[in-house]
Enzyme design. Structure first.
Site, PDB file in Angstrom:
ATOM      1  N   LYS A 172     -21.730  28.902  55.978  1.00  0.00           N
ATOM      2  CA  LYS A 172     -20.372  28.394  56.116  1.00  0.00           C
ATOM      3  C   LYS A 172     -19.339  29.275  56.297  1.00  0.00           C
ATOM      4  O   LYS A 172     -18.800  30.233  55.967  1.00  0.00           O
ATOM      5  CB  LYS A 172     -19.752  27.632  54.495  1.00  0.00           C
ATOM      6  N   GLY A 226     -12.207  35.490  51.789  1.00  0.00           N
ATOM      7  CA  GLY A 226     -10.815  35.353  52.341  1.00  0.00           C
ATOM      8  C   GLY A 226      -9.985  35.390  52.220  1.00  0.00           C
ATOM      9  O   GLY A 226      -9.680  36.063  50.790  1.00  0.00           O
ATOM     10  N   ALA A 229      -4.442  32.339  49.040  1.00  0.00           N
ATOM     11  CA  ALA A 229      -4.791  30.820  48.923  1.00  0.00           C
ATOM     12  C   ALA A 229      -5.818  30.285  49.180  1.00  0.00           C
ATOM     13  O   ALA A 229      -5.826  28.788  48.695  1.00  0.00           O
ATOM     14  CB  ALA A 229      -3.670  30.306  49.670  1.00  0.00           C
ATOM     15  N   GLY A 231      -9.098  31.169  48.655  1.00  0.00           N
ATOM     16  CA  GLY A 231      -9.532  31.231  47.533  1.00  0.00           C
ATOM     17  C   GLY A 231      -9.230  30.395  46.257  1.00  0.00           C
ATOM     18  O   GLY A 231     -10.417  30.105  45.054  1.00  0.00           O
ATOM     19  N   GLU A 248     -13.156  37.586  46.775  1.00  0.00           N
ATOM     20  CA  GLU A 248     -13.044  38.713  47.277  1.00  0.00           C
ATOM     21  C   GLU A 248     -11.962  38.164  48.000  1.00  0.00           C
ATOM     22  O   GLU A 248     -12.168  37.766  49.089  1.00  0.00           O
ATOM     23  CB  GLU A 248     -13.892  39.832  48.442  1.00  0.00           C
ATOM     24  N   CYS A 283      -9.202  43.435  54.789  1.00  0.00           N
ATOM     25  CA  CYS A 283      -9.300  43.186  53.680  1.00  0.00           C
ATOM     26  C   CYS A 283      -8.291  44.370  52.734  1.00  0.00           C
ATOM     27  O   CYS A 283      -7.599  44.698  51.958  1.00  0.00           O
ATOM     28  CB  CYS A 283      -9.952  41.996  52.778  1.00  0.00           C
ATOM     29  N   GLU A 383       0.068  40.069  52.080  1.00  0.00           N
ATOM     30  CA  GLU A 383      -0.533  40.826  53.432  1.00  0.00           C
ATOM     31  C   GLU A 383      -0.519  40.331  54.858  1.00  0.00           C
ATOM     32  O   GLU A 383      -0.277  38.765  54.520  1.00  0.00           O
ATOM     33  CB  GLU A 383      -2.046  40.003  52.395  1.00  0.00           C
TER      34      GLU A 383
END
Length: 480
Positions: A172, A226, A229, A231, A248, A283, A383
């Site tokens: 996806k 990604g 939140a 995750g 991750e 990231c 982040e």
């Protein structure tokens, strides 16, 4: 605008049920369109994947898997230029970076093709007539949910070992870069020997297709890269069917710069990976500079000179040094952090608007550097995912470790020093899945990546990445 089909159950599915447009962040124009699939399509893809595993020899034939993957790598190698251009149009990154991202996947796939034939378990002598064999088996049906910042790298990083381990894989991709993701998958499904249904590409929104993937009882594992939140939500929802989850997530990576470091190398490396590479939308971006107090002023002056005159522009323009922010939402978020910095911190350099662009259509942001902020400030703790650097100082190695660990994240870190003892002390003390010494953002197919704390669970790449997509079974032989 190029229109794409999704791929499931061995067939290409067009956009008859509606489509999502993909916008070039450098121009504001639609450049691609992909089908907006529904949970019904997810169910069909899962059933096809289960049948493919049951009826084909994919899970048990390591030589077949290796052969298919080597074909895939060769096909990508022959199409790097066209794929990179499509990636730049959808993502906004510089064309040279896009070529690097696409080309590097050839090595990743070939490495994992080799691992497919090296997957092994172990045995134990448990008594005079008792033997235990611990076998590694594939998880089954794996879903790979990948982001938009390095969409091909992070797709292949999970897809390749999942296939090498013998799983069926449903991908996806992020909606913002789904067109180039479909192009990569097309090169795979055209390979000789790949059973129908073993791979699928499900395009659509996270709220519809993504949620259906997470909740589907026929999916055995989810590998997600990604934001934190999303995750955490995946982990919560996947628990209802007790799926294995590898995550991750975000990062707020420290770049520890000691007074004895090679300053030319350190500053150029920092500028490259917080500003020039994907506009800091990584990231692992070194978004927090922790600099020894005695050299803070000099380093800030170097940084100010280094970012002066950085050319921000379209990724297809050879003169551009920084491309566009990929999404409008991310663009607005970064601008909000810059405005916050101007209120709560001291602006070292940058932070201005990019001249001569239509800011209503184009997502261009100039670098910004801040210092003298509260350690609890969102600038330090959250982040930002963009070209914004914070600068903090330390007086001792112990203080450097404390500052490095003083966020919820623990994905990566960099340490620049000429002193081996300091490098060892700092790297062992920092809670992060990867610590680079006198370099930064070096990734290899052979070595694992992953995060501590809220930066994730599980490990990808290398042997650990292959094992992440397997489960063990103890087979006990007892002839007593």
């Amino acid at each position: 605008m190029k229109k794409y089909a999704a791929y499931l159950a061995g067939e290409w599915v067009d956009a008859s049920g509606g489509c999502n447009a993909i916008i070039d962040p450098a121009s504001g124009e639609a450049v691609s369109a992909v089908p907006a699939l529904t949970p019904r399509h997810v169910d069909a893809a899962v059933r096809a994947a289960q049948q493919a595993l049951a009826r084909s020899g994919w899970a048990s034939d390591a030589r077949l898997r290796a052969d298919v993957m080597l074909q895939w790598a060769e096909r990508i190698e022959k199409n790097v230029g066209a794929l990179a251009r499509r990636l730049t149009l959808e993502n906004g990154k510089l064309l040279g970076e896009a070529k690097f991202e696409i080309g590097n996947q050839v090595n990743v796939i070939r490495f994992n093709a080799g691992l497919a034939r090296a997957l092994s378990g172990h045995s134990h002598s448990l008594g005079a007539k008792v033997m235990g064999v611990v076998a590694r088996e594939p998880m089954g049906v794996v879903a790979v949910i990948s982001p938009w910042n390095w969409p091909i790298s992070l797709l292949v990083r999970d897809l390749a070992p999942a296939l090498a381990a013998g799983n069926a894989v449903l991908s996806k991709p992020a909606s913002q870069t789904a067109g180039v993701s479909v192009e990569i998958l097309r090169l795979l499904v055209e390979c000789d020997g790949l059973p129908e249904g073993v791979v699928g590409m499900l395009t659509g929104s996270g709220g519809s297709v993504g949620q259906a993937i997470v909740e589907h009882p026929g999916i055995d594992m989810i590998a997600f890269t990604g934001d934190g939140a999303t995750g955490k939500g995946i982990a919560r929802d996947a628990a209802s069917t007790v799926k294995k989850v590898a995550l991750e997530l975000g990062g707020k990576s420290p770049f520890v710069l000691c007074a004895d470091a090679d300053m030319d190398k350190a500053v150029s490396t920092l500028v490259r990976f917080i500003f020039l590479t994907t506009c800091g939308q990584i990231c692992t971006a070194p978004s927090r500079l922790l600099v020894e107090s005695s050299v803070k002023k000099a380093v800030c002056e170097r940084l100010a000179r280094a970012i002066e005159g950085i050319k921000v522009g379209p990724g297809l323009d050879p003169a551009s040094q920084m491309g566009a922010i990929t999404t409008r939402d991310q663009y607005e978020k970064i601008l909000g952090f810059i405005e916050l910095g101007k209120k709560e911190a001291a602006l070292v350099a940058g932070g201005g608007a990019v001249a001569d662009v239509d800011h209503d259509k184009c997502n261009f942001i100039a670098p910004a550097i801040f210092t003298d902020m509260d350690p609890r400030s969102p600038l330090v703790q959250e982040e930002i995912f963009g070209p914004v650097l914070t600068v903090q100082s330390f007086a001792s190695d112990e203080e450097a470790v404390h500052l490095a660990n003083d966020t919820p994240f623990g994905l990566a870190a960099g340490v620049f020093t000429q002193n081996l003892d300091r490098a060892w002390f700092l790297s062992r003390g920092i809670k992060a899945g990867t610590v680079w010494i006198n370099n930064y953002n070096r990734f290899y197919a052979e070595t694992e990546v992953g995060g501590y704390k809220e930066s994730g669970v599980g490990r990808m790449a290398g042997f650990d990445g292959l094992h992440e997509f397997t489960q063990t079974k103890h087979i006990n032989f007892d002839s007593t």
